[in-house]
Structure formats: C-alpha cells, structure tokens
Design an enzyme around this catalytic site. Structure first.
Site, short mmCIF file in Angstrom:
data_model
loop_
_atom_site.label_atom_id
_atom_site.label_comp_id
_atom_site.label_asym_id
_atom_site.label_seq_id
_atom_site.Cartn_x
_atom_site.Cartn_y
_atom_site.Cartn_z
N GLU A 197 -4.17 4.10 2.38
CA GLU A 197 -3.44 4.31 1.12
C GLU A 197 -4.08 3.54 -0.02
O GLU A 197 -4.49 2.40 0.16
CB GLU A 197 -2.03 3.74 1.24
CG GLU A 197 -1.14 4.49 2.14
CD GLU A 197 0.27 3.90 2.14
OE1 GLU A 197 1.02 4.25 3.04
OE2 GLU A 197 0.59 3.09 1.25
N CYS B 249 -4.63 -0.74 -6.38
CA CYS B 249 -4.24 -1.55 -5.23
C CYS B 249 -4.94 -0.96 -4.00
O CYS B 249 -4.70 0.18 -3.62
CB CYS B 249 -2.72 -1.48 -5.07
SG CYS B 249 -2.10 -2.28 -3.59
N CYS C 115 -2.45 -2.56 10.23
CA CYS C 115 -2.33 -4.01 10.09
C CYS C 115 -1.79 -4.58 11.39
O CYS C 115 -1.03 -3.92 12.09
CB CYS C 115 -1.39 -4.36 8.92
SG CYS C 115 -1.40 -6.13 8.53
N CYS D 171 4.68 -7.99 10.15
CA CYS D 171 5.78 -8.46 9.30
C CYS D 171 6.96 -7.49 9.48
O CYS D 171 6.77 -6.27 9.51
CB CYS D 171 5.36 -8.50 7.83
SG CYS D 171 4.03 -9.68 7.52
N CYS E 207 7.62 -4.54 6.88
CA CYS E 207 6.48 -3.78 6.36
C CYS E 207 6.15 -2.59 7.25
O CYS E 207 6.27 -2.67 8.47
CB CYS E 207 5.27 -4.70 6.26
SG CYS E 207 3.81 -3.90 5.58
N SER F 124 -4.37 -10.90 -1.83
CA SER F 124 -3.06 -11.32 -1.34
C SER F 124 -3.11 -11.51 0.17
O SER F 124 -3.54 -10.64 0.91
CB SER F 124 -2.03 -10.23 -1.69
OG SER F 124 -0.76 -10.57 -1.17
N ASN G 188 11.46 -2.96 -0.89
CA ASN G 188 11.57 -1.51 -0.71
C ASN G 188 12.29 -1.35 0.62
O ASN G 188 11.74 -1.69 1.66
CB ASN G 188 10.19 -0.87 -0.61
CG ASN G 188 9.56 -0.73 -1.97
OD1 ASN G 188 10.10 -0.08 -2.86
ND2 ASN G 188 8.42 -1.36 -2.15
N CYS H 171 3.83 -0.90 1.04
CA CYS H 171 2.72 -0.89 1.99
C CYS H 171 2.94 0.03 3.18
O CYS H 171 3.89 -0.14 3.93
CB CYS H 171 2.54 -2.28 2.57
SG CYS H 171 1.80 -3.37 1.43
#
Ligand code: SAH
Length: 352
Positions: free
Chosen positions: A97, A110, A117, A121, A124, A199, A298, A341
């Site tokens: 993305e 971004c 990943c 988390c 996420c 980040s 979100n 994300c």
C-alpha cells in the site's frame, strides 16, 4: 527470460555509467536516461526520444524498470480529493500500500517498507495476511515515483516522504535509508532530509544506527502506551525493547540532530485514554525534545478497538498541554478510504 534482466531503477548514476560503458554506450547516455527516469518519471525506454532506436532496443533487452512492472490493482480516492491510496502489485505477486496526500504545502507520500509486518501490534492490520518480506530500495522508490509520474503533467512532484506504511523500517534498515538517500539527490527527487520521516515501533538498534548515519531525517516513535503491561499487550515489541529505553534512545537521536522526535499515540477508548495515562505520558516526555501526535484509532471492531469520543480526546490533549508537552491531534485524511496501515492490503489478500 524477463527476470534475467538487471534492474536499472534506483541504480546510482556512477554505477549506471559503468553498466552503460560495458554495453558500449557513450557515458553521457547514462545521464540522459537518469533524467528521463528521475526528472520526467518516464519508465519506458521507447519514450526516451533523445536515444537512438538501437540504443533503446539494447537497453530494453538488458534492463528492467520496476515502475513499469508494478500494477496498480486498487485505487481509492477520498471524497475530498486530497488523499489517494493505491495497492501496488509487485512482480512476485506481493501487494503493498502507498498513500498520496495533498497538503497545502505540497504532496507527501506514505510508503511501505515491508510487504506485511511481523510486529503484531494488536490494533494494526498490516500483519494480518501474507508472509513478510523486506522491500528493496527500488521497490520503496517506486512507491514515490508512481505518484511523481502522475503529478508530472501538472508540473508537480512529491516533496515529502514518510515511512509510515506497512512494515517496520528499522528491520529493513539498509534498503529504507538507501531509498531515502536516493530521493535526497538533487538530480533524483530532490527531497530534503527534513521532509522525510521514519516511524518505528521502537527497535532501539535501528534508532542508534539512524543516529550514526547523521542525516537530519525526522524520527517518529509509535508509543501508544506508557504502562508496561498495556504496551506489552498492544505492542509485543515492548517485551524486547521496553518503552522507557526507546524514549531514551529517541531522545539521544533528538539531541544529536537538534530535532524533535514525534511520539505517535493512538487513542483507544477505554484502554490508553484515561487522565492517568495522559499524566504518565507527560511525565515520561517532560523536558524531552518531543511532540505528541494523538491519533484517534481507525477502529478495528473485531479486536475491540474503538475511538474515544471528542470530549475524551480533548481532555487527554489538554492534560498534556497543561504540562507543557507539545501535542496535537492528527489531522485526519482519507478516513473514508480506510487509510490505516494494511487495511487495504488485508482486504485484497482476503479476497484471493
Ligand atoms: N512499524 C512502524 C511504521 C508503520 S505503522 C511503526 O510502528 O511506527 C505507522 C503508524 O500507524 C504507527 O504509528 C501505527 O501504530 C499506526 N497504526 C497502525 N494501525 C492503526 C490503526 N488501526 N489506527 C491508527 N493508527 C494505526
């Protein structure tokens, strides 16, 4: 046969000159191609009109150009027209993305640093589906250049890059920083380091390596909780790199470069949004070169994460501000297109 070709996109100019010389091409041809790629965002040798037909043919047979090989498989535009999110399919079938945001100061992108990943988390969507793989520098650059290509006819280009898409950039350190240094070159995308942000969820060795690089790139840390038990639960990375140590490493980075660190703090209703949390957060960041970016989550309803109401958000913010912590609530862009994300990638993968 296709994959026998050498990737030209993202190759530094001196290497390109050597590669061209090996093919028997004149040295200045490399600079011409370089300008087509990075000034005009043209990724088709046949459109490089100052090369001869024979030269174009030779280049086509020898090199591949990644931006021409990625496919935009989904594209979402926010209702206000300011945010565009695309899902790019890489030649190996992985999807990543990328988000373009139109701010009053210009365009920012971004980018994702990994396909998927591994950080798990709780709130996420990035790690939901598919195996994780590091992106190459060319794949990171391509995310910027697909948008540059679209903006070129308007005489615009991307002026800001944030490495805040899917993936943990510090676990793909070399490719991420190679891509950022490439984007910095005046004859590349000419983006200043101050307009780049990396980040991290708090990988301390990565923060230290970034400090050693000594470039004025902004650092953002995804903090999200300042109680050990809660942060362990929300972000398992905290078990290896406890947040107090992360803040210390980030502060060392800030002091070395004279730049503030941005601490991202997602507000999760009933989890990390109490007055006590705000006070603790202020305590940890007191006298630090820090600013806090509060992000109403979100929502991920299936995991029980919801947004606090407006009053709670304002109270949390006012507690920080009263304690002289620089804090803002993130301006939301593209919420209507799910710009959190991994959400687009996850929904795409789920359909396959
Ligand atoms: N791995 C890096 C960069 C990618 S995440 C990092 O952790 O910083 C980019 C940001 O989006 C992080 O702050 C992350 O915590 C946040 N994020 C992830 N899921 C979210 C959600 N559902 N709502 C709001 N922000 C989210």
């Amino acid at each position: 046969m296709e994959n026998m070709k050498r990737e030209l996109f993202g190759m530094p100019l001196p290497q390109m000159q050597t590669a061209f010389a090996e093919l028997g091409l004149k040295k200045f041809r490399a600079k011409q191609v370089y300008d087509w790629l990075y000034q005009k965002s043209v990724f088709d040798f046949d459109r490089m009109s100052n090369l001869s037909k024979g030269e174009r043919e030779l280049l086509r047979q020898t090199f591949s150009l990644l931006p021409a090989e990625v496919k935009t498989v989904r594209r979402l535009d926010s209702a206000d027209g300011l945010t565009q999110k695309i899902l790019l399919e890489l030649p190996d079938g992985n999807a990543i993305e990328t988000v373009l945001m139109h701010h009053d100061y210009g365009y920012s992108v971004c980018v994702s640093s990994q396909a998927g990943c591994d950080m798990h988390c709780a709130f996420c969507a990035s790690g939901l589906n598919g195996a994780v793989r590091n992106l190459t520098a060319a794949e990171i650059l391509t995310q910027v250049y697909v948008f540059n290509a679209a903006l070129f006819p308007e005489g615009q280009r991307v002026s800001r890059v944030v490495v805040m898409g899917s993936g943990e950039p510090m676990l793909n350190f070399d490719a991420v920083f190679e891509a950022l240094q490439f984007l910095h070159q005046p004859e590349g995308a000419n983006i200043s380091y101050r307009n780049m942000t990396v980040s991290t969820c708090g990988i301390i060795p990565g923060i230290e390596k970034m400090k050693a690089l000594g470039l004025p790139i902004s650092l953002a840390v995804s903090l999200h909780a300042v109680r050990t038990e809660l942060r362990n639960e929300l972000m398992p990375v905290n078990k290896g790199y406890p947040f107090a140590d992360v803040i210390a490493a980030a502060e060392a980075y800030a002091r070395a470069g004279g730049r503030q660190v941005t601490y991202e703090y997602i507000l999760l209703a009933g989890k990390n949004d109490s007055d006590t949390d705000a006070e603790l957060l202020a305590e940890y960041l007191r006298f630090k070169q820090a600013s806090v970016n509060l992000i109403p989550v979100n929502p991920v309803p299936e995991k029980g994460f919801f947004r606090p109401d407006r009053k709670r958000i304002e109270k949390f913010l006012s507690i920080l501000q009263k304690r002289r912590i620089h804090a803002t609530v993130r301006k939301e862009m593209g919420k209507d297109i799910n710009a959190a994300c991994g959400q687009l990638r996850a929904s795409y993968k789920a359909k396959l």
